[in-house]
Design a protein around this motif. Structure first.
Motif, PDB file in Angstrom:
ATOM      1  N   ASN A 151       0.035   7.052 -11.833  1.00  0.00           N
ATOM      2  CA  ASN A 151       1.342   6.257 -11.326  1.00  0.00           C
ATOM      3  C   ASN A 151       1.231   6.056 -10.125  1.00  0.00           C
ATOM      4  N   LEU A 152       2.537   5.256  -9.982  1.00  0.00           N
ATOM      5  CA  LEU A 152       2.732   4.776  -8.538  1.00  0.00           C
ATOM      6  C   LEU A 152       3.107   6.081  -7.544  1.00  0.00           C
ATOM      7  N   THR A 153       3.254   5.931  -6.417  1.00  0.00           N
ATOM      8  CA  THR A 153       3.612   6.845  -5.590  1.00  0.00           C
ATOM      9  C   THR A 153       5.086   7.200  -5.839  1.00  0.00           C
ATOM     10  N   GLN A 154       5.565   8.435  -5.737  1.00  0.00           N
ATOM     11  CA  GLN A 154       7.047   8.625  -6.029  1.00  0.00           C
ATOM     12  C   GLN A 154       8.075   7.685  -5.250  1.00  0.00           C
ATOM     13  N   GLY A 167       1.025  -1.258  -0.010  1.00  0.00           N
ATOM     14  CA  GLY A 167      -0.166  -0.011   0.054  1.00  0.00           C
ATOM     15  C   GLY A 167       0.742   1.117   0.022  1.00  0.00           C
ATOM     16  N   THR A 168       1.986   1.308   0.350  1.00  0.00           N
ATOM     17  CA  THR A 168       3.009   2.298   0.529  1.00  0.00           C
ATOM     18  C   THR A 168       3.272   2.754  -1.089  1.00  0.00           C
ATOM     19  N   GLN A 169       3.029   1.969  -1.994  1.00  0.00           N
ATOM     20  CA  GLN A 169       3.426   2.236  -3.448  1.00  0.00           C
ATOM     21  C   GLN A 169       2.378   2.725  -4.138  1.00  0.00           C
ATOM     22  N   LEU A 170       1.048   2.932  -3.733  1.00  0.00           N
ATOM     23  CA  LEU A 170       0.091   3.652  -4.370  1.00  0.00           C
ATOM     24  C   LEU A 170      -0.817   4.153  -3.453  1.00  0.00           C
ATOM     25  N   SER A 171      -0.962   5.305  -3.248  1.00  0.00           N
ATOM     26  CA  SER A 171      -1.908   6.245  -2.254  1.00  0.00           C
ATOM     27  C   SER A 171      -3.187   6.000  -2.566  1.00  0.00           C
TER      28      SER A 171
END
Length: 209
Positions: free
Chosen positions: A182-185, A154-158
């Motif tokens: 996009n995925l999270t920066q 979940g840290t990769q996609l807010s």
């Protein structure tokens, strides 16, 4: 001779009048005792008031004393404590595209691989989710992943919704929805991983008995 004068006594010992003299003890000793008692009481009140003022300005000593009597000491949270979370390299992710945009699943899978995740199946979402996910995405996994691998992914996609199902195994599904861009920066996701593994510094200290 007066009736109050005993027989055989006269002269300078002669008692006149019709009342016996009252014999009273000296009053000076009683006054002295009362003054001493009052002084001791005043000193006691002053001492008690001084202790109260010290306790107000120092603060917290009562709780410390109480905890020492009970044998319990508060344990402060330390920065060295971490949660037992899996690393990205220990998580296998299946990436599915629930939108009408082509190539979205493959591009996302490639980026996740660069970030250390293992990649499983890549393709279009099943009919259950195809064109039905309006948010950025959905994360699916077994019940055992609720507080372990799902939060890590979940840290990769807010904004992605996290759900569990009755699947066997430990693989996770990332279903990309209409709101996905996009995925999270990378820097932000790394910081989120660090916060996820670190203890909460605002948590109340536990007592060790």
């Amino acid at each position: 001779m007066s009736m109050l004068t005993p027989p055989g006594m006269g002269g300078q010992y002669r008692i006149t009048g019709d009342k016996y003299p009252r014999m009273r003890p000296p009053r000076r000793r009683g006054r002295l005792v009362a003054a001493v008692v009052a002084s001791v009481a005043a000193l006691g009140l002053i001492g008690w008031g001084t202790l109260q003022l010290i306790d107000v300005f120092t603060g917290g000593k009562k709780s410390t004393t109480a905890s020492s009597k009970t044998g319990c000491r508060p344990e402060a949270a330390t920065a060295t404590q971490v949660k037992a979370l899996p690393k990205p390299g220990e998580i296998t992710v299946n990436v599915y595209n629930a939108t009408d945009r082509t190539g979205l699943a493959k591009d996302t899978a490639d980026e996740l691989k660069k970030r250390g995740f293992k990649i499983g199946a890549v393709g279009n979402a099943s009919k259950q989710f195809d064109k039905k996910v309006k948010s950025t995405g959905m994360l699916l996994g077994p019940a055992s992943a609720r507080n372990t691998s799902l939060p890590v992914l979940g840290t990769q996609l807010s904004g992605a919704e996290q759900r569990t199902d009755t699947r066997k195994g430990t693989d996770l599904d990332l279903i990309l929805g209409d709101g996905f861009k996009n995925l999270t920066q990378r820097a932000a996701s790394d910081q989120a991983l660090t916060r996820l593994a670190a203890p909460d510094p605002t948590a109340s200290p536990k007592k060790s008995c």
